[in-house]
Design an enzyme around this catalytic site. Structure first.
Site, mmCIF file in Angstrom:
data_model
loop_
_atom_site.group_PDB
_atom_site.id
_atom_site.type_symbol
_atom_site.label_atom_id
_atom_site.label_comp_id
_atom_site.label_asym_id
_atom_site.label_seq_id
_atom_site.Cartn_x
_atom_site.Cartn_y
_atom_site.Cartn_z
ATOM 1 N N HIS A 196 -0.618 -0.903 -4.447
ATOM 2 C CA HIS A 196 -2.165 -0.790 -3.821
ATOM 3 C C HIS A 196 -2.549 0.712 -3.512
ATOM 4 C CE1 HIS A 196 -5.775 -2.479 -1.739
ATOM 5 N NE2 HIS A 196 -5.714 -1.364 -0.763
ATOM 6 N N MET B 86 -11.368 -6.550 4.592
ATOM 7 C CA MET B 86 -10.951 -5.758 5.263
ATOM 8 C C MET B 86 -10.251 -6.455 6.695
ATOM 9 S SD MET B 86 -10.053 -3.054 3.636
ATOM 10 C CE MET B 86 -9.453 -2.130 4.971
ATOM 11 N N ASP C 187 -6.714 -6.827 3.700
ATOM 12 C CA ASP C 187 -5.908 -5.719 3.734
ATOM 13 C C ASP C 187 -6.136 -5.254 4.946
ATOM 14 O OD1 ASP C 187 -4.947 -2.982 3.572
ATOM 15 O OD2 ASP C 187 -6.551 -2.499 2.002
ATOM 16 N N SER D 103 0.874 -1.391 0.057
ATOM 17 C CA SER D 103 -0.021 0.146 0.010
ATOM 18 C C SER D 103 0.736 1.154 -0.090
ATOM 19 C CB SER D 103 -0.938 0.118 1.240
ATOM 20 O OG SER D 103 -1.674 1.255 1.458
ATOM 21 N N HIS E 66 -8.196 0.791 -4.535
ATOM 22 C CA HIS E 66 -9.025 0.619 -3.444
ATOM 23 C C HIS E 66 -9.714 1.849 -3.178
ATOM 24 C CE1 HIS E 66 -9.646 -0.985 0.869
ATOM 25 N NE2 HIS E 66 -10.871 -0.818 0.221
ATOM 26 N N PHE F 2 -7.287 4.252 7.970
ATOM 27 C CA PHE F 2 -5.821 4.659 8.428
ATOM 28 C C PHE F 2 -5.004 3.398 8.415
ATOM 29 C CE2 PHE F 2 -8.855 7.812 10.263
ATOM 30 C CZ PHE F 2 -8.181 8.957 10.128
ATOM 31 N N MET G 15 -9.630 7.683 -0.457
ATOM 32 C CA MET G 15 -10.468 7.980 0.598
ATOM 33 C C MET G 15 -11.188 9.214 0.447
ATOM 34 S SD MET G 15 -8.216 6.504 3.796
ATOM 35 C CE MET G 15 -7.022 5.196 3.591
ATOM 36 N N ASP H 262 -4.889 3.615 -2.128
ATOM 37 C CA ASP H 262 -6.079 4.013 -1.346
ATOM 38 C C ASP H 262 -6.762 5.127 -1.715
ATOM 39 O OD1 ASP H 262 -6.228 1.495 0.273
ATOM 40 O OD2 ASP H 262 -4.446 2.158 1.132
ATOM 41 N N MET I 49 -12.444 3.554 -1.298
ATOM 42 C CA MET I 49 -13.140 3.748 0.080
ATOM 43 C C MET I 49 -13.916 5.095 0.051
ATOM 44 S SD MET I 49 -10.265 2.250 2.926
ATOM 45 C CE MET I 49 -8.931 2.696 1.621
#
Length: 220
Positions: A31, A135, A173, A8, A64, A141, A35, A33, A66
């Protein structure tokens, strides 16, 4: 079972993507993320920054998302050329339609669930996806402690995939490290997201190899 290590980049230095991505060139995917400070209580970046990451990454991108309104936003990342796009079941009103659109655009379609979300609603839909992400921390976080209570869900999904004779991957993850990756592999995971465990190591490339070996030793 083939093992994939997807570090990540949430744990990297955002000001130096070129250098930070080069550190994980031996990984299977990066990876990323996304958000929105709404679906999760944190904010990272969106499509313009991902375009830059895509341009400099030596390996494919494992997105990913979110974010809220996943059905509307997920296809944007497939259109951008991201190789795998994960959206959350909790943020989707039409997961099958979204998965089919991602596949139509050339990306692998992956669906994720939070620790408190049951996987049973996915059982009859597994053929629509390329991957299920379980998850193993609350999303939002990095650096959180691995939740062993999520491992039964990994087992149930792996058993359902095998029973249906499908070839989905199962990603985990959150809190993945040398101490936890074996337990996740034994439960049936074959794709592992590790952030601080990789970027916090003195030699990220060697750590990727070490994690891959440990997972392989425990793979079901």
């Amino acid at each position: 079972m083939s093992i994939s290590i997807n570090p990540s980049i949430l744990s990297c230095d955002f000001a130096q993507f070129d250098r930070e991505l080069a550190k994980i060139a031996d990984a299977d995917m990066a990876h990323v993320d996304i958000m929105d400070n709404h679906f999760v209580p944190n904010l990272t970046f969106g499509p313009p920054v991902v375009e830059r990451i895509k341009a400099v990454s030596p390996i494919p991108l494992d997105m990913h998302l979110m974010i809220s309104e996943a059905d509307r936003h997920a296809p944007v990342y497939a259109e951008m050329g991201c190789e795998s796009v994960t959206f959350h079941l909790e943020a989707s009103a039409a997961p099958v339609r979204t998965a089919r659109e991602l596949r139509r655009l050339g990306a692998k379609a992956s669906v994720a669930v939070k620790p408190a979300t049951p996987v049973e609603p996915l059982i009859d839909l597994l053929g629509e996806f390329d991957q299920v992400l379980i998850m193993t921390v609350e999303p939002g976080f990095g650096g959180q402690k691995f939740l062993d209570v999520c491992l039964p869900k990994v087992r149930r999904i792996r058993e359902a995939i095998s029973a249906a004779n499908l070839e989905l991957t199962v990603q985990v993850d959150g809190g993945i490290s040398e101490d936890t990756i074996g337990r996740a592999a034994e439960a049936g995971a074959d794709v592992f997201v590790a952030g601080s465990a990789v970027y916090g190591a003195d030699n990220p490339a060697a750590q990727i190899t070490r994690l891959r070996e440990l997972a392989g030793e425990h793979a079901c």
